[in-house]
Scaffold this motif. Structure first.
Motif, PDB file in Angstrom:
ATOM      1  N   VAL A   1      -6.851   3.028  -1.082  1.00  0.00           N
ATOM      2  CA  VAL A   1      -5.533   3.582  -0.766  1.00  0.00           C
ATOM      3  C   VAL A   1      -5.135   4.629  -1.808  1.00  0.00           C
ATOM      4  CG1 VAL A   1      -3.071   3.028  -0.600  1.00  0.00           C
ATOM      5  CG2 VAL A   1      -4.768   1.544   0.496  1.00  0.00           C
ATOM      6  N   ALA A   2      -5.416   4.331  -3.080  1.00  0.00           N
ATOM      7  CA  ALA A   2      -5.100   5.291  -4.145  1.00  0.00           C
ATOM      8  C   ALA A   2      -5.933   6.565  -3.990  1.00  0.00           C
ATOM      9  CB  ALA A   2      -5.359   4.654  -5.515  1.00  0.00           C
TER      10      ALA A   2
ATOM     11  N   PRO B   1       0.374   8.807   3.196  1.00  0.00           N
ATOM     12  CA  PRO B   1       0.848  10.086   2.659  1.00  0.00           C
ATOM     13  C   PRO B   1       1.299  11.065   3.738  1.00  0.00           C
ATOM     14  CG  PRO B   1      -1.204   9.436   1.606  1.00  0.00           C
ATOM     15  CD  PRO B   1      -0.996   8.508   2.754  1.00  0.00           C
TER      16      PRO B   1
ATOM     17  N   SER C   1       0.459   4.101  -2.850  1.00  0.00           N
ATOM     18  CA  SER C   1       0.312   5.508  -2.486  1.00  0.00           C
ATOM     19  C   SER C   1       1.410   6.363  -3.121  1.00  0.00           C
ATOM     20  CB  SER C   1       0.334   5.630  -0.959  1.00  0.00           C
ATOM     21  OG  SER C   1       0.105   6.949  -0.548  1.00  0.00           O
TER      22      SER C   1
ATOM     23  N   ALA D   1      -4.673   8.775  -1.199  1.00  0.00           N
ATOM     24  CA  ALA D   1      -3.506   9.594  -1.557  1.00  0.00           C
ATOM     25  C   ALA D   1      -3.956  10.904  -2.200  1.00  0.00           C
ATOM     26  CB  ALA D   1      -2.592   8.815  -2.499  1.00  0.00           C
TER      27      ALA D   1
ATOM     28  N   TYR E   1       0.819  -1.208   0.000  1.00  0.00           N
ATOM     29  CA  TYR E   1       0.000   0.000   0.000  1.00  0.00           C
ATOM     30  C   TYR E   1       0.856   1.262   0.000  1.00  0.00           C
ATOM     31  CZ  TYR E   1      -3.600  -3.412   0.966  1.00  0.00           C
ATOM     32  OH  TYR E   1      -4.435  -4.497   0.880  1.00  0.00           O
ATOM     33  N   GLU E   2       2.025   1.193   0.621  1.00  0.00           N
ATOM     34  CA  GLU E   2       2.955   2.315   0.564  1.00  0.00           C
ATOM     35  C   GLU E   2       3.385   2.568  -0.877  1.00  0.00           C
ATOM     36  OE1 GLU E   2       5.332   5.467   1.612  1.00  0.00           O
ATOM     37  OE2 GLU E   2       3.917   4.381   2.904  1.00  0.00           O
TER      38      GLU E   2
ATOM     39  N   GLU F   1       1.088   9.495  -5.920  1.00  0.00           N
ATOM     40  CA  GLU F   1       1.655  10.831  -5.696  1.00  0.00           C
ATOM     41  C   GLU F   1       2.648  11.201  -6.796  1.00  0.00           C
ATOM     42  OE1 GLU F   1       1.498  12.974  -2.353  1.00  0.00           O
ATOM     43  OE2 GLU F   1       1.859  11.323  -0.942  1.00  0.00           O
TER      44      GLU F   1
END
Length: 261
Positions: free
Chosen positions: A243-244, A196, A119, A247, A115-116, A123
């Motif tokens: 998750v997207a 984020p 994200s 962000a 997920y990091e 970005e």
């Protein structure tokens, strides 16, 4: 007619704009299927566990409803059935609220690397993170768990009075679910924007403050995610998209662009 910020119409538009961020997250999901599908794996594992837990609640909800309504034992069969159906619905509503929030917290911890990356990719697509800081994995994980536990404790504190209010005829079956969705949506929004904000060296109070500045947008996003997560398999399939979308919500709340050049 011009819409003055802060009016009901303006708030409704911002709420709809927040919900649209989830749709944009789904669009990013579709355009990057390889990365997003990796995000389904931890959600699938967590989803199986929480589905089993909710199925257990469904199996025993009748016994639980009877246990909290002993005063109805001597009532007529019809009256007893009505009050215990209301009690069962209250248990299922509280269980659904806690299940969605706990599922999200656990899945974000289990799938943190995936997920990091999702994200970060989102970005990067919209200009990157100019104010990013280096955050070591283990300290970041500990902070994430601590913040999730705080949010869960808050959910329980709010959920208990909602559970009690669920026994009120009509109100418990109409107003309470709406309040529950709003509370769940807000907590989901705060939870999902964690990555984020951590990249910028910001903590839970910073998340709350930034989202409160445009609460209708945050609520629109969070409620949309909450409702989708209540749909069978919705939480598993849409976790990467959430998750997207989060962000994008984080960037918007921090005044950073969410449109491509």
């Amino acid at each position: 007619m011009n819409v003055i910020p802060g009016t009901a119409v303006g708030a409704a538009r911002r709420f709809a704009g927040g919900a649209a961020l989830l749709l944009r997250g789904i669009g990013l999901y579709v355009r990057s299927p390889g990365l997003m599908l990796l995000g389904v794996v931890p959600a699938l594992i967590s989803g199986a566990l929480f589905l089993a837990a909710y199925a257990t609640l469904l199996f025993f909800v009748g016994d639980l409803a009877a246990a909290v309504t002993p005063f109805a034992d001597d009532w007529s069969a019809a009256a007893r059935s009505v009050v215990r159906v209301i009690a069962a619905l209250a248990f299922l509503g509280l269980g659904g609220l806690l299940m969605v929030l706990t599922f999200t917290a656990v899945t974000l911890v289990v799938g943190d690397p995936f997920y990091e990356k999702i994200s970060e990719r989102v970005e990067e697509r919209y200009g990157g993170t100019p104010d990013s800081v280096e955050v070591p994995f283990w300290p970041s994980l500990r902070r994430s768990i601590a913040d999730s536990l705080r949010l869960m404790a808050l959910a329980v504190l709010i959920g208990i009075p909602l559970f009690v209010a669920g026994f009120i005829p009509l109100v418990g079956q109409t107003v309470v679910p709406v309040i529950g969705a709003a509370v769940g949506g807000w907590l989901l929004a705060v939870e999902l924007v964690g990555a984020p904000f951590y990249r910028r060296g910001k903590r839970l109070p910073d998340r709350r403050a930034a989202l409160k500045a445009d609460r209708p947008t945050a609520l629109g996003f969070g409620v949309a995610v909450f409702v989708c997560f209540l749909i069978p398999l919705g939480a598993v399939l849409l976790m990467p998209a959430a998750v997207a979308g989060a962000a994008l919500l984080a960037r918007r709340s921090l005044g950073q662009p969410i449109t491509e050049d």
